[in-house]
Every structure is written in C-alpha cells, then in structure tokens.
Scaffold this active site. Structure first.
Site, PDB file in Angstrom:
ATOM      1  CG  ASN A 279      -1.836   1.131   1.338  1.00 52.68           C
ATOM      2  OD1 ASN A 279      -1.443   2.263   1.079  1.00 52.68           O
ATOM      3  ND2 ASN A 279      -3.066   0.886   1.719  1.00 52.68           N
TER       4      ASN A 279
ATOM      5  CG  ASP B  67      -3.063   4.660   0.687  1.00 52.63           C
ATOM      6  OD1 ASP B  67      -3.112   4.536  -0.539  1.00 52.63           O
ATOM      7  OD2 ASP B  67      -3.903   4.171   1.464  1.00 52.63           O
ATOM      8  CG  HIS B  68       0.739   6.356   4.784  1.00 59.19           C
ATOM      9  ND1 HIS B  68      -0.197   7.350   5.012  1.00 59.19           N
ATOM     10  CD2 HIS B  68       0.198   5.214   5.265  1.00 59.19           C
ATOM     11  CE1 HIS B  68      -1.251   6.817   5.616  1.00 59.19           C
ATOM     12  NE2 HIS B  68      -1.029   5.529   5.775  1.00 59.19           N
TER      13      HIS B  68
ATOM     14  NE  ARG C 234       8.264  21.268   2.985  1.00 63.11           N
ATOM     15  CZ  ARG C 234       9.581  21.395   2.819  1.00 63.11           C
ATOM     16  NH1 ARG C 234      10.106  21.419   1.627  1.00 63.11           N
ATOM     17  NH2 ARG C 234      10.357  21.506   3.863  1.00 63.11           N
TER      18      ARG C 234
ATOM     19  CG  HIS D 262      -8.145   4.241   1.027  1.00 63.87           C
ATOM     20  ND1 HIS D 262      -8.279   4.129   2.386  1.00 63.87           N
ATOM     21  CD2 HIS D 262      -9.377   4.597   0.555  1.00 63.87           C
ATOM     22  CE1 HIS D 262      -9.538   4.408   2.720  1.00 63.87           C
ATOM     23  NE2 HIS D 262     -10.215   4.707   1.630  1.00 63.87           N
TER      24      HIS D 262
ATOM     25  NE  ARG E 234      -9.396   8.499   4.497  1.00 66.01           N
ATOM     26  CZ  ARG E 234      -9.616   7.603   5.469  1.00 66.01           C
ATOM     27  NH1 ARG E 234      -8.810   6.571   5.604  1.00 66.01           N
ATOM     28  NH2 ARG E 234     -10.600   7.744   6.306  1.00 66.01           N
TER      29      ARG E 234
ATOM     30  NE  ARG F  89      -7.615  11.512   5.626  1.00 66.55           N
ATOM     31  CZ  ARG F  89      -8.146  10.913   6.694  1.00 66.55           C
ATOM     32  NH1 ARG F  89      -7.401  10.074   7.403  1.00 66.55           N
ATOM     33  NH2 ARG F  89      -9.370  11.140   7.063  1.00 66.55           N
ATOM     34  CG  HIS F  90      -3.565   9.002   1.662  1.00 63.80           C
ATOM     35  ND1 HIS F  90      -4.396   8.305   0.813  1.00 63.80           N
ATOM     36  CD2 HIS F  90      -3.809   8.540   2.915  1.00 63.80           C
ATOM     37  CE1 HIS F  90      -5.116   7.458   1.532  1.00 63.80           C
ATOM     38  NE2 HIS F  90      -4.797   7.580   2.807  1.00 63.80           N
TER      39      HIS F  90
ATOM     40  CD  GLU G 224      -7.311   0.023   1.186  1.00 62.67           C
ATOM     41  OE1 GLU G 224      -7.607   0.993   1.914  1.00 62.67           O
ATOM     42  OE2 GLU G 224      -6.345  -0.707   1.395  1.00 62.67           O
TER      43      GLU G 224
ATOM     44  CB  THR H  97      -5.628   4.659   9.605  1.00 62.13           C
ATOM     45  OG1 THR H  97      -5.499   3.608   8.642  1.00 62.13           O
ATOM     46  CG2 THR H  97      -5.696   4.060  10.997  1.00 62.13           C
ATOM     47  CB  THR H  98      -9.383   1.821   7.270  1.00 58.11           C
ATOM     48  OG1 THR H  98      -8.938   2.556   6.129  1.00 58.11           O
ATOM     49  CG2 THR H  98     -10.737   1.232   6.994  1.00 58.11           C
TER      50      THR H  98
ATOM     51  CD  GLU I 288      -7.087  -6.181   2.987  1.00 61.32           C
ATOM     52  OE1 GLU I 288      -7.230  -6.046   1.755  1.00 61.32           O
ATOM     53  OE2 GLU I 288      -6.314  -5.491   3.670  1.00 61.32           O
TER      54      GLU I 288
ATOM     55  CG  HIS J  80      -5.346  -1.592   9.585  1.00 61.00           C
ATOM     56  ND1 HIS J  80      -5.804  -0.618   8.730  1.00 61.00           N
ATOM     57  CD2 HIS J  80      -5.010  -0.970  10.727  1.00 61.00           C
ATOM     58  CE1 HIS J  80      -5.777   0.551   9.349  1.00 61.00           C
ATOM     59  NE2 HIS J  80      -5.286   0.365  10.566  1.00 61.00           N
ATOM     60  N   GLY J  81      -1.918  -2.578  10.000  1.00 58.48           N
ATOM     61  CA  GLY J  81      -1.038  -2.513  11.165  1.00 58.48           C
ATOM     62  C   GLY J  81       0.073  -3.556  11.198  1.00 58.48           C
TER      63      GLY J  81
ATOM     64  N   GLY K  83       1.101  -1.385   4.366  1.00 59.30           N
ATOM     65  CA  GLY K  83       1.457  -0.058   3.886  1.00 59.30           C
ATOM     66  C   GLY K  83       2.299   0.738   4.845  1.00 59.30           C
ATOM     67  CG  HIS K  84       1.881   3.593   8.844  1.00 62.79           C
ATOM     68  ND1 HIS K  84       2.514   3.310  10.030  1.00 62.79           N
ATOM     69  CD2 HIS K  84       1.908   4.943   8.722  1.00 62.79           C
ATOM     70  CE1 HIS K  84       2.887   4.437  10.602  1.00 62.79           C
ATOM     71  NE2 HIS K  84       2.534   5.434   9.836  1.00 62.79           N
TER      72      HIS K  84
HETATM   73  N1  PXP Z   1      -5.887  -3.093   4.064  1.00 60.71           N
HETATM   74  C1  PXP Z   1      -6.827  -2.125   4.120  1.00 60.71           C
HETATM   75  C2  PXP Z   1      -8.179  -2.458   3.631  1.00 60.71           C
HETATM   76  C3  PXP Z   1      -6.521  -0.840   4.607  1.00 60.71           C
HETATM   77  O1  PXP Z   1      -7.475   0.102   4.651  1.00 60.71           O
HETATM   78  C4  PXP Z   1      -5.205  -0.557   5.009  1.00 60.71           C
HETATM   79  C5  PXP Z   1      -4.863   0.808   5.495  1.00 60.71           C
HETATM   80  O2  PXP Z   1      -5.041   1.734   4.498  1.00 60.71           O
HETATM   81  C6  PXP Z   1      -4.265  -1.576   4.906  1.00 60.71           C
HETATM   82  C7  PXP Z   1      -4.631  -2.843   4.460  1.00 60.71           C
HETATM   83  C8  PXP Z   1      -2.840  -1.357   5.257  1.00 60.71           C
HETATM   84  O3  PXP Z   1      -2.702  -1.014   6.581  1.00 60.71           O
HETATM   85  P1  PXP Z   1      -1.308  -0.446   7.082  1.00 60.71           P
HETATM   86  O4  PXP Z   1      -1.068   0.819   6.335  1.00 60.71           O
HETATM   87  O5  PXP Z   1      -1.516  -0.261   8.539  1.00 60.71           O
HETATM   88  O6  PXP Z   1      -0.275  -1.496   6.763  1.00 60.71           O
END
Ligand code: PXP
Length: 256
Positions: A24, A26-27, A35, A60, A62, A66-67, A87, A117-118, A168, A206-207, A228-229
């Site tokens: 992912n 996004d970040h 910036r 994602h 949104r 935002r990203h 997403e 976050t989600t 998921e 997630h996480g 992702g993060h």
């Molecule tokens: N899966 C879904 C559906 C998510 O919404 C996210 C967060 O955007 C992730 C996976 C990835 O989570 P993380 O960024 O915490 O790894």
C-alpha cells in the site's frame, strides 16, 4: 543440484506463490502532500515495489483525497504491470471511479472523515441488499470485489451474500491489542477458515509489521497480505526494496 533439491525448491516456490504481498503506497502521497509538491512520487514507489517483488499495489482514494488523488490512481494504473487493488468507500462516486479505472480488485472499506486511518471493518451485515445493488457495477465491470471486514462470522456471511469474491480481514485489533493478541489470532484463523469454506478468497491487513506479520502469514487460508504504513515508514531507514524483501522473507518463513 539433485532431484530432491529441485523438488524442495519447487515446493518452496509454490508456497511462496501461495501468499502474496500487496504494498500500500498511500503514505508516499501523505509525505508528498505535506509540502503540496510532487516529491515523493507514489507512482515511482509503486514501480520500485513492483521491481522489489511486490505482488500487487494497493492505493486508497479517500473521499477527502488526503493522500492518494485521482491523478495518482490513473497514473499508477497505467504504470504498473502487477495487479492494482483500489481501496474505496461504498459510495456512488467511488463505484463510478472504479468502473472508469478498471483495477484488478476493488476493496470496499468504511470511511469516516475524522478517522486517522481505516479504524474498523465494513458494516456489511444488515446492509446486504443495499450494498449488493450499489456495488453491482463493479462486478459487472469484471473487477474482483473485496470487502474489508472484521473477523466476525456475521460479517463474513454478509460478504458472501453480497457476492464478494474476496474478504480482507482487519488485523488492526490483533496488532494493537497486545494483551488480547492470542485471542485475536484465533479469531482471525477461524474467520479465514470460514471464508475459505464459503468460497471466498481470504486476504488480511492493517497494522502489520516485522513483529506481527509471521503469525498472520502462517494462517494457511490467507493468500494475500496488504501492508502499507510500516513498509513506507521503514523504507526511510532501509529503502523500500530492502523493507519489502525482509517482509517477504518473514512471510515465506512463516509459511514453510
Ligand atoms: N488493508 C486495508 C483495507 C486498509 O485500509 C489498510 C490501510 O489503508 C491496509 C490494508 C494497510 O494497513 P497499514 O497501512 O496499517 O499497513
């Protein structure tokens, strides 16, 4: 190399194939947007991830942009050769954008403007008819429909009723509630088994980080992790290819 070695390598490859890593990005866009300029470019991150062995890219879009923004989605779709997992919230605007973009899969997530976050899974149970109708154009366009849900029997059965191809599982609670981690892992494993039994492909995310990934990767019914993060954060220190390589190695070890 003798035949036994070859067979061992072949078996290892097929196990590796069985658990995919979706990255992912996004970040990367979060940092760029801090910036309001063009650096760092999420498309470049997607291409580096592809080269480093990611099996898919997740982004994602949104509601508040935002990203990732609309132009990012179009540019990533055009640039990568691995699957794009788009997403999105369950809104008519996003359904139209998905049908326009034609990603390989669309993962439906809950979205609240004030959340960082989600924060939880989609409330699919009790909304089956409305969601099936709203999301029908995604399926009709040949996009694989994925629902991001908690490890709950009710939600998984609702996803099946809506016609999802994939669920998921939200691993946030497992990652963050260290005291209940064992219980959460059992819940995730049971949910993955149920999903598989209902004919749903099972993903999770997630996480997840280097410390939490192995136990989830060891659940045999889970065939894809979306991360992702942590990977984007870690790439500040080690570079994205090295972060992806280490994550993949942990996933492989957990599976063998
Ligand atoms: N899966 C879904 C559906 C998510 O919404 C996210 C967060 O955007 C992730 C996976 C990835 O989570 P993380 O960024 O915490 O790894």
């Amino acid at each position: 190399m003798n035949n036994t070695d070859k067979q061992t390598l072949h078996a290892r490859d097929s196990v590796e194939q069985a658990l995919r890593l979706g990255v992912n990005i996004d970040h990367v866009a979060t940092v760029r947007n801090a910036r309001g300029e063009v650096h760092p470019d999420p498309v470049r991150a997607a291409l580096i991830a592809e080269q480093a062995g990611a099996d898919g890219i997740t982004a994602h879009l949104r509601e508040d942009r935002r990203h990732i923004c609309d132009a990012d989605i179009a540019a990533i779709r055009a640039a990568i050769r691995i699957p794009l997992n788009f997403e999105m919230a369950a809104t008519a605007e996003m359904v139209a954008l998905a049908v326009d973009t034609l990603p390989n899969s669309a993962c439906i997530v809950p979205e609240r403007r004030e959340e960082v976050t989600t924060e939880g899974g989609l409330a699919a149970a009790g909304h089956e008819r409305r969601l099936a109708k709203l999301l029908a154009p995604i399926k009709e366009a040949g996009i694989r429909l994925s629902l991001f849900v908690e490890a709950s029997e009710m939600e998984i059965r609702a996803a099946a009723a809506i016609g999802a191809d994939i669920i998921e599982l939200h691993t946030g609670r497992y990652c963050h509630d260290t005291e209940r981690r064992g219980d959460e892992l059992v819940r995730l494993a049971n949910a993955a088994k149920l999903a598989h039994g209902l004919g749903l492909e099972c993903h999770a995310g997630h996480g997840l980080d280097y410390d939490t990934v192995s136990a989830v990767a060891a659940i045999p019914e889970i065939v894809e992790l979306n991360i992702g993060h942590f990977l984007i954060g870690e790439s500040i220190f080690s570079g994205l290819p090295a972060a992806i390589a280490r994550m993949r190695e942990l996933m492989r070890l957990a599976r063998t």
